[in-house]
Motif scaffolding. Structure first.
Motif, PDB file in Angstrom:
ATOM      1  N   UNK A   1       0.824  -1.208   0.000  1.00  0.00           N
ATOM      2  CA  UNK A   1       0.000   0.000   0.000  1.00  0.00           C
ATOM      3  C   UNK A   1       0.856   1.254   0.000  1.00  0.00           C
ATOM      4  N   UNK A   2       0.197   2.381  -0.180  1.00  0.00           N
ATOM      5  CA  UNK A   2       0.902   3.656  -0.156  1.00  0.00           C
ATOM      6  C   UNK A   2      -0.071   4.753   0.220  1.00  0.00           C
ATOM      7  N   UNK A   3       0.399   5.989   0.145  1.00  0.00           N
ATOM      8  CA  UNK A   3      -0.498   7.108   0.475  1.00  0.00           C
ATOM      9  C   UNK A   3      -1.714   7.083  -0.446  1.00  0.00           C
ATOM     10  N   UNK A   4      -2.905   7.316   0.114  1.00  0.00           N
ATOM     11  CA  UNK A   4      -4.105   7.133  -0.708  1.00  0.00           C
ATOM     12  C   UNK A   4      -4.234   8.195  -1.791  1.00  0.00           C
ATOM     13  N   UNK A   5      -3.594   9.350  -1.600  1.00  0.00           N
ATOM     14  CA  UNK A   5      -3.699  10.379  -2.633  1.00  0.00           C
ATOM     15  C   UNK A   5      -2.756  10.108  -3.806  1.00  0.00           C
TER      16      UNK A   5
END
Lengths: 389, 389
Positions: free
Chosen positions: A273-277
């Protein structure tokens, strides 16, 4: 057969397969089935003469008169590249079986390869025996490349070969991470092994081949890259590994395609995963959200998820502990009803904690023994403890 | 019973529950079961006299002689706080049923509350009818607070009440996001509603109570916060909502506890991912990885995951002839005390309608939800509706 006769037979088969692997654009399910029935030597002769089923004729019609087998083998050999065929011990038969099984189940565009051009020191069957693919966006962020390199390094450190597609961005970072740990890494290309694509990764491909890894391609010498070849190549990355980790992928991306293919082949699919933006993590989040991929954040979790790589190691970050973790629920309630600076009677503690006073009277001396309370002139006080026992 | 007799009965029950809700530290499963069997009035009398089962006696022994019910109700009323009891229409019976069901299934520490202290304009049953909890770390990052505020705002914009725990960090950001959209937000506390904890959120709690939301607590006036009370409180946040979204949570955190409880209650559990090197997202990633939570990255995905927030269903009853036919008598009186062009305060409406101001405060937001009123700078105005819904 004698050893010499066996070698001659294999060389004949290799020559036939060098012709066959060029004669049809992969994946070529009818040709693969035909070769399975007739063997490569007879199949090659029948394809050349046109004496083959209609479906095979259609797959091979455009190139059947182009027989560059001997030249291809010579060109490749000069560049340090060999043609690995199913008749070789080095053929990764078991991992590639997933392609035949999926084709039999009706999955499209995952026919087995007829042979694989391999440049480099690695034994392909050994490298694919227990391996992980790390794939992702070409236009990766520092975040993605950092974690791809970390994961490549961590897998290589544990002796797990790292497969990827040698693209710019995530793929390159994963290969480099594995190389930096002195591990085995394998690049599977969507063009011939000798084409040198992407240009910015020519040095990387040479380092992979010369440092215990391998550069692998289904495409005959000189075959240029093409978009459909990358998609076709993805099935090999998925098939040759036990699991695929996607690090950064847009909603529409080749890496998601590899992950989907890995899922269709029954392999483990993982995503970081990563930053949602970040649009670059959107493909990863979609894979996880749709339950097509398991969320992973570390090499430990990747190894644990694939589950084939020996006993899970001790977690690097053991759970943090508070001194009061040792307390039973009732004792914790008593402890929290105490004040650090003012004394309280057992009755006052009972009321504040909602614990019967006889239990409070029993618990307080235990807490005192364990250093959580002290009894003074004005009653019981809390001792705030800074370190676990 | 006549209306007056009914009101007297409810007042007697409320007084009994004000005693009961203080006499045992929640959760108090034996006492809850006992009240269910005997009714609050008889149960309270038997607890006072000690004429109750051993398990109930143990839960109530420490405080059974402390009867501050009348004082608590007076103190609370002065602070604008009412005691909502299961005998009230405002009691969120359906959402809280999940606690009784889970207790019956053997889940520990999730006994139903005996009553709830509520400060604020929101009708608790309505707010909990379709709501989402947004919870997370106190020591949040800008990343977490940004997404908590965005999510709170987005849910409120869609008319979905936002529940949280009023803690610093994620909780506060979620409440503020909902307020900024003019939506309903509900803070459920681990201390009394009048304690003003955390100190940095006293203004926020007031804004919540005064802007269509509510501050809710199981704890009698003056009850201080304690760690076990936050854990006990978490079951209410989980129960009063359809789903819980965790935004930033360490591996050990109250927010993970809320999520786990929500799962045990059969509610939807969601988590927002973040950068993998952020310890603040580790709890979220663990929830997703263990398949205990669905990954969400936007309000659309939250709404989609909870799956209950589509267009309101058609009413089952035959169409009323006038829009106001759907209103209960009290609500109709409130509605008719409103003016179409000039705003009126709740106090002015109470006077004009002859309805107690606390009931007016409860009814007005309901009317607003149903499109009968609108709140402006000068107070509440009537919306004349031309067609029934």
């Amino acid at each position: 057969m004698t050893a010499i006769a066996t070698r001659q037979a294999v060389d004949e088969q290799r020559l036939a397969r060098a012709y066959l692997v060029r004669v049809a654009e992969p994946p070529a399910p009818a040709l693969v089935a035909f070769v399975g029935e007739r063997g490569p030597v007879e199949a090659a002769a029948r394809v050349r003469s046109g004496d083959c089923p209609e479906k095979v004729r259609r797959e091979t019609a455009a190139r059947r008169e182009v027989d560059l087998a001997e030249r291809d083998l010579e060109t490749a050999a000069k560049a340090g590249t060999r043609l690995v065929v199913p008749e070789d011990e080095e053929w990764p038969a078991w991992p590639l079986l997933s392609l035949a099984v999926a084709t039999g189940r009706g999955v499209e565009n995952v026919a087995s390869p007829l042979a694989l051009w391999v440049r480099g020191e690695a034994n392909l069957a050994q490298a694919a025996d227990r391996a992980v693919a790390v794939v992702g966006a070409r236009l990766a962020t520092n975040y993605g490349e950092h974690h791809a390199a970390e994961l490549g390094h961590g897998l290589a450190t544990r002796g797990v070969p790292v497969f990827s597609g040698a693209a710019l961005g995530i793929d390159g970072a994963a290969h480099r991470g594995a190389l930096s740990a002195g591990g085995v890494t394998v690049a599977v290309l969507g063009c011939a092994a000798d084409v040198g694509y992407p240009a910015g990764h020519i040095d990387l491909l040479n380092r992979i081949a010369e440092n215990g890894g391998a550069v692998v391609s289904e495409y005959a010498p000189g075959t240029p890259p093409a978009r459909h070849r990358f998609l076709v190549r993805n099935r090999l990355i998925a098939a040759l590994t036990d699991g695929t980790v996607v690090i950064e992928a847009g909603i529409r991306s080749g890496a998601r395609n590899t992950a989907t293919t890995a899922g269709a082949l029954g392999k483990v699919v993982m995503a970081l995963p990563g930053p949602v933006q970040s649009g670059n993590s959107a493909g990863c989040h979609a894979l996880i959200r749709d339950c097509k991929a398991t969320l992973v954040t570390s090499v430990d979790e990747v190894v644990d998820t694939v589950g084939r790589f020996g006993p899970a190691p001790e977690p690097e970050n053991p759970r943090p502990r508070r001194p009061t973790d040792v307390l039973a629920p009732e004792a914790l309630r008593v402890y929290e009803a105490l004040l650090p600076r003012a004394g309280r009677s057992a009755e006052e503690v009972a009321t504040a904690a909602g614990v019967p006073v006889d239990r409070v009277r029993a618990v307080l001396p235990e807490l005192e023994l364990d250093g959580f309370t002290v009894r003074g002139d004005t009653g019981w006080r809390r001792i705030t403890r800074s370190a676990p026992r």
